[in-house]
Design a protein around this motif. Structure first.
Motif, PDB file in Angstrom:
ATOM      1  N   ILE A 177       9.248  28.631   5.404  1.00 50.69           N
ATOM      2  CA  ILE A 177      10.296  27.854   4.715  1.00 50.69           C
ATOM      3  C   ILE A 177      10.746  28.646   3.238  1.00 50.69           C
ATOM      4  O   ILE A 177       9.973  28.799   2.260  1.00 50.69           O
ATOM      5  N   THR A 178      12.164  28.623   2.886  1.00 50.28           N
ATOM      6  CA  THR A 178      12.648  29.149   1.780  1.00 50.28           C
ATOM      7  C   THR A 178      11.724  28.187   0.733  1.00 50.28           C
ATOM      8  O   THR A 178      11.843  26.886   0.556  1.00 50.28           O
ATOM      9  N   GLY A 179      11.154  29.114  -0.187  1.00 52.41           N
ATOM     10  CA  GLY A 179      10.460  29.029  -1.075  1.00 52.41           C
ATOM     11  C   GLY A 179       9.565  28.710  -1.457  1.00 52.41           C
ATOM     12  O   GLY A 179       8.114  28.588  -1.858  1.00 52.41           O
ATOM     13  N   ASP A 180       8.362  28.665   0.363  1.00 51.14           N
ATOM     14  CA  ASP A 180       7.440  29.197   0.412  1.00 51.14           C
ATOM     15  C   ASP A 180       6.544  30.531  -0.163  1.00 51.14           C
ATOM     16  O   ASP A 180       6.783  31.341  -0.416  1.00 51.14           O
ATOM     17  N   HIS A 181       5.437  30.268   0.107  1.00 51.57           N
ATOM     18  CA  HIS A 181       4.859  31.962  -1.067  1.00 51.57           C
ATOM     19  C   HIS A 181       4.057  32.475   0.163  1.00 51.57           C
ATOM     20  O   HIS A 181       3.603  31.757   0.882  1.00 51.57           O
ATOM     21  N   VAL A 182       3.832  33.573  -0.080  1.00 52.71           N
ATOM     22  CA  VAL A 182       3.436  34.514   1.165  1.00 52.71           C
ATOM     23  C   VAL A 182       2.922  35.503   0.444  1.00 52.71           C
ATOM     24  O   VAL A 182       2.741  36.648  -0.647  1.00 52.71           O
ATOM     25  N   THR A 183       1.550  35.639   1.583  1.00 49.48           N
ATOM     26  CA  THR A 183       0.385  36.863   0.770  1.00 49.48           C
ATOM     27  C   THR A 183       0.927  38.242   2.112  1.00 49.48           C
ATOM     28  O   THR A 183       0.696  37.850   3.280  1.00 49.48           O
ATOM     29  N   TYR A 184       1.622  38.492   1.387  1.00 45.68           N
ATOM     30  CA  TYR A 184       1.461  40.706   2.280  1.00 45.68           C
ATOM     31  C   TYR A 184       1.060  40.940   3.305  1.00 45.68           C
ATOM     32  O   TYR A 184       0.342  41.161   2.510  1.00 45.68           O
ATOM     33  N   ALA A 185       1.039  40.882   4.583  1.00 43.75           N
ATOM     34  CA  ALA A 185       0.584  41.925   5.306  1.00 43.75           C
ATOM     35  C   ALA A 185       1.238  43.696   4.826  1.00 43.75           C
ATOM     36  O   ALA A 185       2.240  44.173   4.391  1.00 43.75           O
ATOM     37  N   HIS A 186       0.101  44.688   5.760  1.00 47.51           N
ATOM     38  CA  HIS A 186       0.903  46.075   5.194  1.00 47.51           C
ATOM     39  C   HIS A 186       0.777  46.523   6.473  1.00 47.51           C
ATOM     40  O   HIS A 186      -0.125  47.008   7.461  1.00 47.51           O
ATOM     41  N   SER A 187       1.806  46.757   6.743  1.00 51.77           N
ATOM     42  CA  SER A 187       1.796  47.505   8.264  1.00 51.77           C
ATOM     43  C   SER A 187       2.619  48.578   8.366  1.00 51.77           C
ATOM     44  O   SER A 187       3.698  48.990   7.852  1.00 51.77           O
ATOM     45  N   ARG A 188       2.362  49.133   9.864  1.00 53.69           N
ATOM     46  CA  ARG A 188       3.219  50.656  10.235  1.00 53.69           C
ATOM     47  C   ARG A 188       3.780  50.068  11.032  1.00 53.69           C
ATOM     48  O   ARG A 188       5.105  51.237  11.799  1.00 53.69           O
ATOM     49  N   VAL A 189       3.878  48.925  12.019  1.00 53.33           N
ATOM     50  CA  VAL A 189       4.181  48.520  13.075  1.00 53.33           C
ATOM     51  C   VAL A 189       6.095  48.664  13.190  1.00 53.33           C
ATOM     52  O   VAL A 189       6.324  47.952  12.402  1.00 53.33           O
ATOM     53  N   THR A 190       6.875  48.962  13.843  1.00 51.02           N
ATOM     54  CA  THR A 190       8.075  48.540  14.788  1.00 51.02           C
ATOM     55  C   THR A 190       8.242  47.960  15.762  1.00 51.02           C
ATOM     56  O   THR A 190       7.432  47.988  16.592  1.00 51.02           O
ATOM     57  N   ALA A 191       9.190  46.764  15.621  1.00 53.56           N
ATOM     58  CA  ALA A 191       9.380  46.216  16.648  1.00 53.56           C
ATOM     59  C   ALA A 191      10.784  45.803  16.814  1.00 53.56           C
ATOM     60  O   ALA A 191      11.672  45.930  16.167  1.00 53.56           O
ATOM     61  N   PHE A 192      10.891  46.367  17.920  1.00 57.59           N
ATOM     62  CA  PHE A 192      12.570  46.049  19.038  1.00 57.59           C
ATOM     63  C   PHE A 192      12.533  45.380  19.256  1.00 57.59           C
ATOM     64  O   PHE A 192      12.091  43.957  20.106  1.00 57.59           O
TER      65      PHE A 192
END
Length: 242
Positions: free
Chosen positions: A132-147
């Motif tokens: 939800i807008t305003g939520d804190h996120v701990t980001y992952a780190h990916s090489r994957v492209t989603a189609f």
């Protein structure tokens, strides 16, 4: 709704309530998975789609006076000039997944006030995730492209040229993935509708992703219902706060 609150605070309260509604509805939704009919475009709709849209509309109208409600499953609100409060809702995105009892489906809600975006939510109820807008996120780190799952010659060519790629069958799942860094990139060269995209695109901007709509940088504008938009979203790790 307490109108002394800012529009953003009002939107967040309503979105949190909508998420709570989805969790409460899960047992009913699971029981309706096999109640499937096909639309004119040969895409499925279940009784669960209809239930979520109906219940979400009731909840959101209780939060906002004179709400323009735009939902995927009927044309209500599609032709209205957006003013005041506007909610754009995809009750179940990834219905083919949902009807197949796959967990990669979700609900998207985006709220505008006087033409400006004030809050969005992507919820993936069976996966226990929401943003939800305003939520804190701990980001992952990916090489994957989603189609996207609408296969065309262009998409097939790009898939073949992309070493790490996935086709997951739900725009909100893909958008959640790229916003949180679980995907490096999401590409839909076929086009999707505003209810598929708005929440994810707004959250992508909030989290400093690069967002392209119809070959132009996206500025957060309201997207018209019933029109397909081609999108590309890139998670930019270099834009994270240090």
């Amino acid at each position: 709704m307490d109108e002394t609150l800012s529009p953003a605070r009002q939107a967040r309260t309503a979105l949190e309530a909508t998420h709570g509604l989805l969790i409460a509805l899960l047992p009913k939704l699971n029981a309706l998975r096999a109640d499937v009919t096909l639309k004119a475009d040969d895409t499925p709709v279940t009784a669960a789609d209809q239930l979520v849209q109906t219940e979400a509309e009731v909840l959101l109208r209780a939060h906002f006076q004179e709400l323009t409600f735009v939902g995927e499953e009927d044309r209500a609100g599609w032709d209205e000039v957006p003013s005041g409060w506007v909610a754009v809702v995809d009750p179940i995105d990834g219905t083919e997944n949902f009807a197949s009892t796959l967990p990669e489906w979700g609900t998207a809600v985006s709220i505008f006030h006087e033409g400006a975006h004030v809050g969005s939510m992507i919820a993936l109820p069976e996966l226990g995730r929401r943003l939800i807008t305003g939520d804190h996120v701990t980001y992952a780190h990916s090489r994957v492209t989603a189609f996207s799952s609408g296969i065309t010659d262009v998409l097939a060519r790009d898939l073949a040229a992309t070493p790490q790629s996935r086709v997951m069958g739900a725009a909100v799942y893909n958008l959640y993935g790229v916003v949180t860094g679980r995907f490096a990139r999401f590409i839909n060269p076929v086009g999707a509708y505003s209810w598929d995209l708005l929440a994810g695109l707004q959250l992508a901007l909030e989290h400093n992703c690069e967002v392209i709509v119809d070959d132009h940088p996206y500025d957060g504008r309201y997207l018209e219902p019933g029109t397909r938009y081609r999108v590309e979203v890139l998670h930019r790790y270099d834009r994270h706060p240090r």
